[in-house]
Design a protein around this motif. Structure first.
Motif, PDB file in Angstrom:
ATOM      1  N   VAL A  60     -50.417  57.140 -30.047  1.00 10.58           N
ATOM      2  CA  VAL A  60     -49.394  57.903 -29.341  1.00 10.58           C
ATOM      3  C   VAL A  60     -48.190  57.996 -30.280  1.00 10.58           C
ATOM      4  CG1 VAL A  60     -47.937  58.019 -27.291  1.00 10.58           C
ATOM      5  CG2 VAL A  60     -50.229  56.985 -27.152  1.00 10.58           C
ATOM      6  N   PHE A  61     -47.893  59.205 -30.730  1.00 10.59           N
ATOM      7  CA  PHE A  61     -46.783  59.393 -31.660  1.00 10.59           C
ATOM      8  C   PHE A  61     -45.586  59.906 -30.868  1.00 10.59           C
ATOM      9  CE2 PHE A  61     -44.102  61.689 -34.636  1.00 10.59           C
ATOM     10  CZ  PHE A  61     -44.047  60.810 -35.714  1.00 10.59           C
ATOM     11  N   VAL A  62     -44.531  59.082 -30.776  1.00 11.95           N
ATOM     12  CA  VAL A  62     -43.329  59.500 -30.049  1.00 11.95           C
ATOM     13  C   VAL A  62     -42.311  59.973 -31.083  1.00 11.95           C
ATOM     14  CG1 VAL A  62     -41.583  58.854 -28.349  1.00 11.95           C
ATOM     15  CG2 VAL A  62     -43.830  57.738 -28.309  1.00 11.95           C
ATOM     16  N   ASP A  63     -42.070  61.278 -31.075  1.00 12.53           N
ATOM     17  CA  ASP A  63     -41.153  61.880 -32.041  1.00 12.53           C
ATOM     18  C   ASP A  63     -39.737  61.753 -31.491  1.00 12.53           C
ATOM     19  OD1 ASP A  63     -39.456  63.676 -33.355  1.00 12.53           O
ATOM     20  OD2 ASP A  63     -41.044  65.140 -33.718  1.00 12.53           O
ATOM     21  N   GLU A  64     -38.962  60.867 -32.109  1.00 14.93           N
ATOM     22  CA  GLU A  64     -37.582  60.657 -31.668  1.00 14.93           C
ATOM     23  C   GLU A  64     -36.588  61.175 -32.701  1.00 14.93           C
ATOM     24  OE1 GLU A  64     -37.670  57.179 -28.359  1.00 14.93           O
ATOM     25  OE2 GLU A  64     -36.996  56.561 -30.351  1.00 14.93           O
ATOM     26  N   ALA A  65     -36.825  62.391 -33.171  1.00 11.65           N
ATOM     27  CA  ALA A  65     -35.911  62.992 -34.153  1.00 11.65           C
ATOM     28  C   ALA A  65     -34.479  63.031 -33.620  1.00 11.65           C
ATOM     29  CB  ALA A  65     -36.372  64.410 -34.502  1.00 11.65           C
ATOM     30  N   TYR A  66     -34.356  63.136 -32.285  1.00 12.32           N
ATOM     31  CA  TYR A  66     -33.024  63.312 -31.683  1.00 12.32           C
ATOM     32  C   TYR A  66     -32.586  62.091 -30.880  1.00 12.32           C
ATOM     33  CZ  TYR A  66     -34.142  68.058 -33.049  1.00 12.32           C
ATOM     34  OH  TYR A  66     -34.489  69.162 -33.787  1.00 12.32           O
ATOM     35  N   ALA A  67     -33.210  60.942 -31.134  1.00 15.63           N
ATOM     36  CA  ALA A  67     -32.992  59.752 -30.293  1.00 15.63           C
ATOM     37  C   ALA A  67     -31.530  59.347 -30.175  1.00 15.63           C
ATOM     38  CB  ALA A  67     -33.788  58.575 -30.854  1.00 15.63           C
ATOM     39  N   GLU A  68     -30.767  59.457 -31.258  1.00 12.65           N
ATOM     40  CA  GLU A  68     -29.383  58.959 -31.241  1.00 12.65           C
ATOM     41  C   GLU A  68     -28.513  59.680 -30.215  1.00 12.65           C
ATOM     42  OE1 GLU A  68     -31.043  59.905 -33.926  1.00 12.65           O
ATOM     43  OE2 GLU A  68     -31.133  58.205 -35.296  1.00 12.65           O
ATOM     44  N   PHE A  69     -28.893  60.908 -29.879  1.00 14.35           N
ATOM     45  CA  PHE A  69     -28.075  61.693 -28.941  1.00 14.35           C
ATOM     46  C   PHE A  69     -28.414  61.377 -27.487  1.00 14.35           C
ATOM     47  CE2 PHE A  69     -28.859  64.447 -32.713  1.00 14.35           C
ATOM     48  CZ  PHE A  69     -27.573  64.402 -33.236  1.00 14.35           C
ATOM     49  N   ALA A  70     -29.495  60.651 -27.263  1.00 11.53           N
ATOM     50  CA  ALA A  70     -29.976  60.400 -25.902  1.00 11.53           C
ATOM     51  C   ALA A  70     -29.418  59.089 -25.367  1.00 11.53           C
ATOM     52  CB  ALA A  70     -31.506  60.355 -25.908  1.00 11.53           C
ATOM     53  N   TYR A  71     -29.494  58.906 -24.045  1.00 12.33           N
ATOM     54  CA  TYR A  71     -28.965  57.652 -23.492  1.00 12.33           C
ATOM     55  C   TYR A  71     -29.969  56.521 -23.670  1.00 12.33           C
ATOM     56  CZ  TYR A  71     -31.874  58.193 -19.307  1.00 12.33           C
ATOM     57  OH  TYR A  71     -32.947  58.323 -18.460  1.00 12.33           O
ATOM     58  N   ARG A  72     -31.200  56.887 -24.090  1.00 12.67           N
ATOM     59  CA  ARG A  72     -32.217  55.848 -24.184  1.00 12.67           C
ATOM     60  C   ARG A  72     -33.263  56.249 -25.200  1.00 12.67           C
ATOM     61  NH1 ARG A  72     -35.693  52.922 -23.639  1.00 12.67           N
ATOM     62  NH2 ARG A  72     -37.218  52.081 -22.220  1.00 12.67           N
ATOM     63  N   ASN A  73     -33.827  55.259 -25.896  1.00 15.99           N
ATOM     64  CA  ASN A  73     -34.972  55.576 -26.757  1.00 15.99           C
ATOM     65  C   ASN A  73     -36.140  54.663 -26.377  1.00 15.99           C
ATOM     66  OD1 ASN A  73     -35.204  53.185 -28.533  1.00 15.99           O
ATOM     67  ND2 ASN A  73     -33.132  53.783 -29.133  1.00 15.99           N
ATOM     68  N   MET A  74     -37.286  54.924 -26.985  1.00 18.13           N
ATOM     69  CA  MET A  74     -38.506  54.238 -26.549  1.00 18.13           C
ATOM     70  C   MET A  74     -39.027  53.248 -27.590  1.00 18.13           C
ATOM     71  SD  MET A  74     -39.097  55.496 -23.556  1.00 18.13           S
ATOM     72  CE  MET A  74     -38.453  56.886 -22.624  1.00 18.13           C
ATOM     73  N   SER A  75     -38.202  52.899 -28.582  1.00 14.18           N
ATOM     74  CA  SER A  75     -38.744  52.090 -29.681  1.00 14.18           C
ATOM     75  C   SER A  75     -39.243  50.708 -29.223  1.00 14.18           C
ATOM     76  CB  SER A  75     -37.703  51.954 -30.800  1.00 14.18           C
ATOM     77  OG  SER A  75     -36.553  51.316 -30.313  1.00 14.18           O
ATOM     78  N   ASP A  76     -38.632  50.148 -28.156  1.00 11.57           N
ATOM     79  CA  ASP A  76     -39.092  48.837 -27.661  1.00 11.57           C
ATOM     80  C   ASP A  76     -40.586  48.818 -27.373  1.00 11.57           C
ATOM     81  OD1 ASP A  76     -36.507  48.168 -27.671  1.00 11.57           O
ATOM     82  OD2 ASP A  76     -36.254  48.057 -25.485  1.00 11.57           O
ATOM     83  N   LEU A  77     -41.101  49.960 -27.001  1.00 10.40           N
ATOM     84  CA  LEU A  77     -42.513  50.010 -26.593  1.00 10.40           C
ATOM     85  C   LEU A  77     -43.471  49.738 -27.750  1.00 10.40           C
ATOM     86  CD1 LEU A  77     -41.098  51.217 -24.084  1.00 10.40           C
ATOM     87  CD2 LEU A  77     -43.016  52.779 -23.848  1.00 10.40           C
ATOM     88  N   VAL A  78     -42.949  49.858 -28.993  1.00  8.46           N
ATOM     89  CA  VAL A  78     -43.819  49.595 -30.158  1.00  8.46           C
ATOM     90  C   VAL A  78     -44.301  48.140 -30.135  1.00  8.46           C
ATOM     91  CG1 VAL A  78     -43.874  49.442 -32.695  1.00  8.46           C
ATOM     92  CG2 VAL A  78     -42.754  51.376 -31.583  1.00  8.46           C
ATOM     93  N   LEU A 120     -19.783  64.296 -30.402  1.00  5.34           N
ATOM     94  CA  LEU A 120     -19.655  65.758 -30.495  1.00  5.34           C
ATOM     95  C   LEU A 120     -20.817  66.440 -29.779  1.00  5.34           C
ATOM     96  CD1 LEU A 120     -17.708  67.769 -32.035  1.00  5.34           C
ATOM     97  CD2 LEU A 120     -19.568  67.993 -33.688  1.00  5.34           C
ATOM     98  N   ALA A 121     -22.032  65.927 -30.000  1.00  8.47           N
ATOM     99  CA  ALA A 121     -23.222  66.537 -29.381  1.00  8.47           C
ATOM    100  C   ALA A 121     -23.190  66.357 -27.866  1.00  8.47           C
ATOM    101  CB  ALA A 121     -24.490  65.920 -29.963  1.00  8.47           C
ATOM    102  N   ARG A 122     -22.803  65.167 -27.424  1.00  2.11           N
ATOM    103  CA  ARG A 122     -22.813  64.900 -25.969  1.00  2.11           C
ATOM    104  C   ARG A 122     -21.775  65.740 -25.241  1.00  2.11           C
ATOM    105  NH1 ARG A 122     -23.814  58.321 -25.859  1.00  2.11           N
ATOM    106  NH2 ARG A 122     -25.989  58.463 -26.506  1.00  2.11           N
ATOM    107  N   ASN A 123     -20.561  65.799 -25.797  1.00  2.00           N
ATOM    108  CA  ASN A 123     -19.521  66.611 -25.150  1.00  2.00           C
ATOM    109  C   ASN A 123     -19.875  68.097 -25.254  1.00  2.00           C
ATOM    110  OD1 ASN A 123     -18.119  64.281 -24.664  1.00  2.00           O
ATOM    111  ND2 ASN A 123     -16.831  64.463 -26.499  1.00  2.00           N
TER     112      ASN A 123
END
Ligand code: PMP
Length: 365
Positions: free
Chosen positions: A194-212, A281-284
């Motif tokens: 399962v490849f989770v593409d998190e190219a934009y992870a920093e802009f999100a309120y949550r990422n999924m890396s813990d699942l690794v 900047l992205a969030r606002n």
């Protein structure tokens, strides 16, 4: 034998990657002053590169050693990534060119001719290109309402030949995250990676890396092209289970990151100020665009928003925006995206205001 027969079967199915339009291209075609054009079609960082990355390139004279190969595995960058992500180095690989290079190496590792990969659409188009180039058949699963991915539909599409499942989160072009429970269900039962593409992870309120650490078939892909503003450097990285890193390193193209890439990548990771400003900047900006563009705008956890201009056509609206020197992304070429979706990268506030005004003028409400 014609020369064309040299090319392996299946390549004829691939449509070349369609990049966002460049400022020079538009200045030339529309007779515009390049300085007046705003480029919001490729999800780049409107603040530019991390200043610390630029300084590091000059200070460390990365160029003076250009005749010497860099480290084969970009180990110095992997070390810095370990501090940044809080994963041990044994879970991390640095990749070039960009995250695209990571995906390509993974596919070279797992795909044999006739294997399948699952791609929930609409999404980033390189998955299909890389899959076909590596001999796999893509199996497309259309995303549900609001572009959600359901575990059931993914698992139903799995066969004994499925080797990879691509989950883009936040998804390009829709901007939404995968629901964690759905992702867990997929990872729990999937036979493929399962490849989770998190190219934009920093802009999100949550990422999924813990699942690794919990699933031995889950890989997270990241990039320096977005929040770090280093798209021109082509740096990516992967967070993956230890067993997979050992296999990955057997096939990874050696020296796939250049010296300047390694130097600037390390500096960018320590530039928390630039990162914080970019994310804010992205969030606002995405909120401003959603609240002010008069068409339907989807909620986004990324540095872009998706605008639905139905019943008008995306192509026509994009054309009108180009005439005004605004480059956005017509999503008509994205599989299963229909013909009324436009992806707009969040710009600086001044750029966002110009975009809003332009959309207002095109709204036939
Ligand atoms: N994944 C997604 C979802 C993207 O949008 C992009 C770039 N547009 C990439 C991967 C590729 O990233 P990189 O620049 O690191 O190759």
């Amino acid at each position: 034998m014609s020369r064309r027969e040299l090319i392996k079967n299946g390549i004829e199915e691939i449509s070349e990657y369609v990049p966002g339009k460049s400022i020079d291209e538009i200045a030339l075609s529309y007779g515009l002053n390049p300085d007046a054009i705003i480029k919001l079609g490729s999800n780049e960082n409107p603040l530019g590169p991390s200043p610390e990355a630029v300084d590091a390139l000059e200070r460390h004279r990365a160029h003076s050693q250009l005749s010497v190969y860099p480290s084969a595995d970009a180990g110095e960058l992997v070390k810095a990534l370990s501090e940044y992500t809080e994963f041990p180095e044994s879970n991390l690989v640095a990749s070039g060119p960009g995250m695209d290079g990571l995906m390509d190496n993974l596919m070279r590792l797992v795909i044999s001719k006739g294997d399948e990969v699952i791609i929930p659409t609409p999404t980033f188009s390189y998955y299909e290109i890389a899959a076909r180039a590596n001999g796999a058949s893509p199996v497309f699963v259309k995303r549900g309402n609001d572009f959600n991915v359901g575990a059931e539909s993914i698992l139903e599409a799995e066969s004994s030949r499925t080797k990879m499942i691509f989950i883009c989160s936040p998804n390009n072009p829709s901007g939404n995250l995968i629901d964690e429970r759905e992702l867990r269900s997929i990872a729990e039962s999937a036979k493929g990676l399962v490849f989770v593409d998190e190219a934009y992870a920093e802009f999100a309120y949550r990422n999924m890396s813990d699942l690794v650490t919990e699933y031995d078939n889950l890989v997270v892909g990241r990039t320096f092209s977005k929040a770090f503003g280093l798209a021109g450097m082509r740096i990516g990285y992967g967070i993956m289970p230890q067993w997979l890193k050992s296999e990955y390193m057997r096939v990874s193209t050696p020296f796939n990151l250049s010296r300047p890439a390694i130097t600037s990548g390390i500096a960018a990771l320590s530039d928390t100020r630039h990162l914080k400003q970019s994310v804010e900047l992205a969030r606002n900006g995405r909120k401003y665009l959603k609240d002010n563009i008069p068409f339907k705008v989807y909620d986004s956890q990324s540095n872009f928003v998706l605008v639905d201009v139905a019943p008008q056509k995306a192509q026509e609206i994009c054309e009108r925006l180009l005439e005004e020197g605004i480059i956005v992304r017509d999503c008509t070429s994205f599989r299963d995206a229909g013909d009324s979706l436009i992806r707009v990268t969040v710009g600086t506030h001044i750029q966002n205001k110009r975009v809003v005004e332009a959309f207002k003028n095109l709204y036939l409400g």
